[in-house]
Design a protein around this motif. Structure first.
Motif, PDB file in Angstrom:
ATOM      1  N   LYS A 159       0.840  -1.196   0.000  1.00  0.00           N
ATOM      2  CA  LYS A 159       0.000   0.000   0.000  1.00  0.00           C
ATOM      3  C   LYS A 159       0.872   1.241   0.000  1.00  0.00           C
ATOM      4  N   LYS A 160       0.479   2.208  -0.810  1.00  0.00           N
ATOM      5  CA  LYS A 160       1.106   3.525  -0.835  1.00  0.00           C
ATOM      6  C   LYS A 160       0.036   4.540  -0.491  1.00  0.00           C
ATOM      7  N   THR A 161       0.310   5.368   0.487  1.00  0.00           N
ATOM      8  CA  THR A 161      -0.685   6.341   0.936  1.00  0.00           C
ATOM      9  C   THR A 161      -0.062   7.725   0.961  1.00  0.00           C
ATOM     10  N   GLN A 162      -0.748   8.679   0.401  1.00  0.00           N
ATOM     11  CA  GLN A 162      -0.344  10.078   0.511  1.00  0.00           C
ATOM     12  C   GLN A 162      -1.112  10.680   1.687  1.00  0.00           C
ATOM     13  N   TRP A 163      -0.409  11.227   2.624  1.00  0.00           N
ATOM     14  CA  TRP A 163      -1.044  11.875   3.768  1.00  0.00           C
ATOM     15  C   TRP A 163      -0.307  13.180   4.011  1.00  0.00           C
ATOM     16  N   ARG A 164      -1.022  14.261   3.836  1.00  0.00           N
ATOM     17  CA  ARG A 164      -0.423  15.595   3.890  1.00  0.00           C
ATOM     18  C   ARG A 164       0.746  15.626   2.921  1.00  0.00           C
ATOM     19  N   LYS A 165       1.949  15.897   3.383  1.00  0.00           N
ATOM     20  CA  LYS A 165       3.103  15.911   2.477  1.00  0.00           C
ATOM     21  C   LYS A 165       3.931  14.635   2.581  1.00  0.00           C
ATOM     22  N   CYS A 166       3.376  13.626   3.213  1.00  0.00           N
ATOM     23  CA  CYS A 166       4.104  12.375   3.429  1.00  0.00           C
ATOM     24  C   CYS A 166       3.659  11.309   2.436  1.00  0.00           C
ATOM     25  N   CYS A 167       4.580  10.433   2.102  1.00  0.00           N
ATOM     26  CA  CYS A 167       4.258   9.245   1.326  1.00  0.00           C
ATOM     27  C   CYS A 167       4.542   8.054   2.235  1.00  0.00           C
ATOM     28  N   ILE A 168       3.497   7.335   2.617  1.00  0.00           N
ATOM     29  CA  ILE A 168       3.641   6.192   3.519  1.00  0.00           C
ATOM     30  C   ILE A 168       3.588   4.921   2.676  1.00  0.00           C
ATOM     31  N   GLU A 169       4.614   4.066   2.820  1.00  0.00           N
ATOM     32  CA  GLU A 169       4.660   2.813   2.081  1.00  0.00           C
ATOM     33  C   GLU A 169       4.683   1.646   3.056  1.00  0.00           C
ATOM     34  N   LYS A 170       3.856   0.648   2.767  1.00  0.00           N
ATOM     35  CA  LYS A 170       3.787  -0.559   3.593  1.00  0.00           C
ATOM     36  C   LYS A 170       4.292  -1.730   2.765  1.00  0.00           C
ATOM     37  N   TYR A 171       5.373  -2.358   3.244  1.00  0.00           N
ATOM     38  CA  TYR A 171       5.955  -3.518   2.577  1.00  0.00           C
ATOM     39  C   TYR A 171       5.694  -4.770   3.389  1.00  0.00           C
ATOM     40  N   GLU A 172       5.366  -5.835   2.703  1.00  0.00           N
ATOM     41  CA  GLU A 172       5.268  -7.164   3.307  1.00  0.00           C
ATOM     42  C   GLU A 172       6.576  -7.871   2.963  1.00  0.00           C
ATOM     43  N   ILE A 173       7.275  -8.367   3.963  1.00  0.00           N
ATOM     44  CA  ILE A 173       8.545  -9.061   3.765  1.00  0.00           C
ATOM     45  C   ILE A 173       8.362 -10.496   4.222  1.00  0.00           C
ATOM     46  N   LEU A 174       8.404 -11.416   3.258  1.00  0.00           N
ATOM     47  CA  LEU A 174       8.167 -12.825   3.553  1.00  0.00           C
ATOM     48  C   LEU A 174       9.459 -13.613   3.351  1.00  0.00           C
TER      49      LEU A 174
END
Length: 140
Positions: free
Chosen positions: A15-30
């Motif tokens: 998932k990539k989320t833009q929140w205000r001026k931030c880019c939040i990335e969620k990685y799954e590491i298997l």
């Protein structure tokens, strides 16, 4: 921005989320293939989580939002502030293995830890990542 995850052997951008001026990335590491191995033991998860948090904090600094086990016990979730790519995350995992390989088991209270098991899992994972990255580089 695509919502479709990209994959590089057990690294997927969920998932990539833009929140205000931030880019939040969620990685799954298997680290393991769920077809070949069952979930990791509680002790291995605890060890990778403990040392992974220490390493990720040093590596990403204030951009680290969260590193911890996923709910199924097959891997970890890495949440970062900023934009990264799968190769950067793969290189980070290679550096994490080098870090974990230097940990001396006599330096820690071994209760609840399985350092040799965690080192084996991460070594296996990094070996597979290296092979995939070599094949990918050769094809481009």
């Amino acid at each position: 921005m695509k919502d479709q995850p990209t994959y590089i052997l057990g690294i997927s951008l969920q998932k990539k989320t833009q929140w205000r001026k931030c880019c939040i990335e969620k990685y799954e590491i298997l680290p393991t293939s769920t077809e070949q191995y069952s979930t990791m033991s509680r002790e291995i998860i605890h060890t990778i989580d403990y040392f992974g948090n220490e390493f990720m904090q040093q590596h990403f600094g204030k951009n680290l939002i969260h590193f911890g086990p996923n709910g199924s016990g097959t891997g970890f979730v890495l949440i970062l502030n900023g934009q990264y790519d799968d190769k950067a995350i793969a290189n980070t995992m290679q550096k994490f293995y080098a870090f974990l390989d230097t940990v001396d088991g006599s330096d820690i209270d071994t209760a609840g830890f399985d350092l040799p098991g965690a080192q084996w899992i991460i070594m296996y994972y990094v070996t597979m990542l290296s092979q995939v990255l070599r094949r990918h580089s050769a094809s481009t």
